[in-house]
Design an enzyme around this catalytic site. Structure first.
Site, PDB file in Angstrom:
ATOM      1  N   GLN A 272     -58.886 -11.064 -63.958  1.00 14.21           N
ATOM      2  CA  GLN A 272     -58.398  -9.779 -64.025  1.00 14.21           C
ATOM      3  C   GLN A 272     -56.791  -9.747 -64.193  1.00 14.21           C
ATOM      4  O   GLN A 272     -55.906 -10.661 -63.872  1.00 14.21           O
ATOM      5  CB  GLN A 272     -58.672  -8.844 -62.953  1.00 14.21           C
ATOM      6  CG  GLN A 272     -58.384  -9.506 -61.699  1.00 14.21           C
ATOM      7  CD  GLN A 272     -58.994  -8.598 -60.502  1.00 14.21           C
ATOM      8  OE1 GLN A 272     -58.185  -7.865 -59.797  1.00 14.21           O
ATOM      9  NE2 GLN A 272     -60.079  -8.645 -60.498  1.00 14.21           N
TER      10      GLN A 272
ATOM     11  N   HIS B 172     -53.409  -6.641 -64.006  1.00 15.82           N
ATOM     12  CA  HIS B 172     -53.315  -5.140 -63.508  1.00 15.82           C
ATOM     13  C   HIS B 172     -51.984  -4.824 -64.454  1.00 15.82           C
ATOM     14  O   HIS B 172     -51.170  -5.545 -64.833  1.00 15.82           O
ATOM     15  CB  HIS B 172     -52.870  -5.080 -62.178  1.00 15.82           C
ATOM     16  CG  HIS B 172     -54.014  -5.635 -61.251  1.00 15.82           C
ATOM     17  ND1 HIS B 172     -55.084  -5.399 -61.324  1.00 15.82           N
ATOM     18  CD2 HIS B 172     -53.737  -6.825 -60.531  1.00 15.82           C
ATOM     19  CE1 HIS B 172     -56.004  -5.975 -60.539  1.00 15.82           C
ATOM     20  NE2 HIS B 172     -55.063  -6.925 -59.756  1.00 15.82           N
TER      21      HIS B 172
ATOM     22  N   GLU C 241     -49.734  -7.500 -56.495  1.00 17.96           N
ATOM     23  CA  GLU C 241     -50.637  -8.068 -55.312  1.00 17.96           C
ATOM     24  C   GLU C 241     -49.927  -9.369 -54.454  1.00 17.96           C
ATOM     25  O   GLU C 241     -49.271 -10.101 -55.316  1.00 17.96           O
ATOM     26  CB  GLU C 241     -51.946  -8.486 -55.645  1.00 17.96           C
ATOM     27  CG  GLU C 241     -52.766  -7.426 -56.159  1.00 17.96           C
ATOM     28  CD  GLU C 241     -54.078  -7.828 -57.050  1.00 17.96           C
ATOM     29  OE1 GLU C 241     -55.058  -7.065 -56.820  1.00 17.96           O
ATOM     30  OE2 GLU C 241     -54.081  -9.011 -57.494  1.00 17.96           O
TER      31      GLU C 241
ATOM     32  N   HIS D 154     -55.380 -13.467 -63.276  1.00 18.30           N
ATOM     33  CA  HIS D 154     -55.847 -14.157 -62.148  1.00 18.30           C
ATOM     34  C   HIS D 154     -57.127 -13.952 -61.543  1.00 18.30           C
ATOM     35  O   HIS D 154     -57.594 -13.032 -62.215  1.00 18.30           O
ATOM     36  CB  HIS D 154     -54.932 -13.912 -60.799  1.00 18.30           C
ATOM     37  CG  HIS D 154     -54.860 -12.624 -60.449  1.00 18.30           C
ATOM     38  ND1 HIS D 154     -53.999 -11.189 -61.321  1.00 18.30           N
ATOM     39  CD2 HIS D 154     -55.618 -11.760 -59.603  1.00 18.30           C
ATOM     40  CE1 HIS D 154     -54.374 -10.243 -60.965  1.00 18.30           C
ATOM     41  NE2 HIS D 154     -55.284 -10.219 -59.770  1.00 18.30           N
TER      42      HIS D 154
ATOM     43  N   ARG E 259     -60.496  -6.532 -66.767  1.00 21.23           N
ATOM     44  CA  ARG E 259     -61.327  -7.569 -66.752  1.00 21.23           C
ATOM     45  C   ARG E 259     -61.032  -8.391 -68.031  1.00 21.23           C
ATOM     46  O   ARG E 259     -61.028  -8.120 -69.221  1.00 21.23           O
ATOM     47  CB  ARG E 259     -62.706  -7.338 -66.341  1.00 21.23           C
ATOM     48  CG  ARG E 259     -62.646  -6.946 -64.809  1.00 21.23           C
ATOM     49  CD  ARG E 259     -64.056  -6.925 -64.232  1.00 21.23           C
ATOM     50  NE  ARG E 259     -63.797  -6.172 -62.927  1.00 21.23           N
ATOM     51  CZ  ARG E 259     -63.820  -4.851 -62.596  1.00 21.23           C
ATOM     52  NH1 ARG E 259     -63.419  -4.120 -63.492  1.00 21.23           N
ATOM     53  NH2 ARG E 259     -63.665  -4.479 -61.598  1.00 21.23           N
TER      54      ARG E 259
HETATM   55 ZN   LIG Z   1     -55.849  -8.597 -58.936  1.00 22.31          ZN
END
Ligand SMILES: [Zn+2]
Length: 399
Positions: free
Chosen positions: A100, A102, A137, A262, A281
């Site tokens: 995925q 972001h 993240e 990642h 994704r």
């Molecule tokens: Zn992630």
């Protein structure tokens, strides 16, 4: 009044989850019979976390914060974000997750509005953007943890494409130039060719995987496992070879900024992120893959993985990142250790091991297996006191 409370989290039973880590946090003596993938602490709409305490009747944390945002978030966080800007999680990754990426903040705003305008409901599985926020993240490993993180540096990627015979066809694509070129090539290759090329690769590596002859440091291990977990025609299997396979040990952290592709592969971690659900994704999934949208957001650049050990300040280990939305720190305490904390905003605690207590004036909240999480609010000094050898994480924002 005491600015402390106990916090209950929300368990997510995604099917990739394990059965030990989260039940252990929640004080269960036995493995759970269903997967417990994630434990959420925050104000996200899908996290119904309840705060209760010496002076607080049980109430949803987001409602408690909304009752008096300036006092409970602090003036600065209220002005900057208007809510608790982070989401804290514990993850038990038994089966690998999808690849995925972001979006960054600016792109998230534009693309969310665009998708809203199409009328596609938020709950539709084809929906890419769930909110206007970015989702940087940070994860800290709670033991040996494996992940895919960013594209390999150029020499390593070239070596992989030369040495894995079934991937030789990609070597000239990459030689001609760019990361974007090779990634787009793989993601846009007709499915028939993907399936045929994977067939040859998987016929070689799946028997080795089943015979236990592959190491986790080898891409072949994860490619074979991905094929067996998802599908033997999933083009994400190629990406396993394009990205860095990274091992982190207990206490080591990895930061994933916007655009870094990642995938979590295996292990337990504590993760903090901006409160968002925007995920594009790129395979290793049965869910929706929107290739043009994915390619828009992937930062196609070499990445040298950086393992963060944190910066020690007294008994606190702070994991610094460029994200303004969160700051994670860890406390490794011995029995009797005390740490003074002056909360800058709503700060959330998660106890992983041991026993500790949050104390403010005459009030206190105990943290232990079964009741591992607490929350403190600005305006009063709080003491974190360990009654045994303990490992505790704290979520806040950079001061
Ligand atoms: Zn992630």
């Amino acid at each position: 009044m005491a600015g402390i409370g106990r916090l209950t989290g929300t368990v997510k039973n995604y099917d990739w989850g394990g059965t030990r880590f989260i039940p252990k946090l929640l004080g269960e003596k036995q493995e759970s019979s269903t997967p417990e993938a994630e434990f959420w602490l925050g104000v996200h709409p899908q996290a119904d976390c309840t705060v209760s305490g010496p002076d607080i009747e049980p109430v949803l944390l987001r409602d408690y914060v909304a009752q008096d945002p300036v006092a409970r978030l602090g003036a600065k966080v209220n002005a900057d974000f208007g809510n608790v800007p982070y989401l804290l999680k514990a993850l038990d990754v038994k089966n690998m997750l999808s690849i995925q990426v972001h979006p960054n903040k600016k792109a998230a705003v534009i693309d969310f509005e665009k998708e809203e305008a199409t009328g596609l409901p938020l709950s539709d599985p084809k929906r890419n953007y769930k909110d206007r926020n970015h989702k940087p993240e940070l994860m800290v490993a709670m033991g040996e943890f494996w992940l895919l993180h960013g594209f390999k540096p150029e020499d390593k990627l070239r070596a992989t494409l030369d040495s894995v015979s079934e991937l030789n066809f990609l070597a000239p694509v990459f030689a001609e130039g760019s990361y974007k070129g090779v990634y787009a090539y793989v993601m846009e290759l007709p499915q028939e060719e993907v399936s045929a090329r994977l067939r040859v690769l998987l016929d070689r590596i799946i028997p080795l995987y089943k015979a236990g002859k592959l190491e986790k440091s080898s891409e072949d291990f994860w490619a074979a496992r991905a094929a067996l977990t998802f599908s033997e025609t999933d083009r994400g299997i190629f990406s396993v070879y394009l990205f860095n396979v990274v091992r982190t040990d207990k206490g080591q952290a990895v930061f994933q900024d916007a655009g870094i592709p990642h995938a979590y592969l295996e292990g337990w971690n504590v993760e903090i992120m901006a409160s968002s659900d925007n995920v594009l994704r790129g395979g290793l999934t049965n869910k929706h893959v929107d290739v043009p949208e994915l390619l828009k957001h992937v930062v196609c650049e070499p990445t040298e993985p950086e393992l963060l050990s944190g910066v020690r300040k007294g008994k606190e280990i702070i994991y610094k990142t460029p994200a303004p939305d969160f700051e994670l720190s860890g406390f490794e305490l011995e029995a009797g250790d005390e740490v003074k904390i002056n909360p800058v905003t709503t700060e959330v605690f998660l106890l992983i091991d041991g026993e500790a207590e949050l104390v403010a004036g005459n009030a206190s909240v105990k943290l232990h297996a079964g009741e591992p999480s607490g929350v403190i609010f600005p305006g009063q000094e709080v003491t974190l006191r360990a009654s045994g050898k303990s490992l505790i994480y704290k979520a806040s924002v950079p001061a």
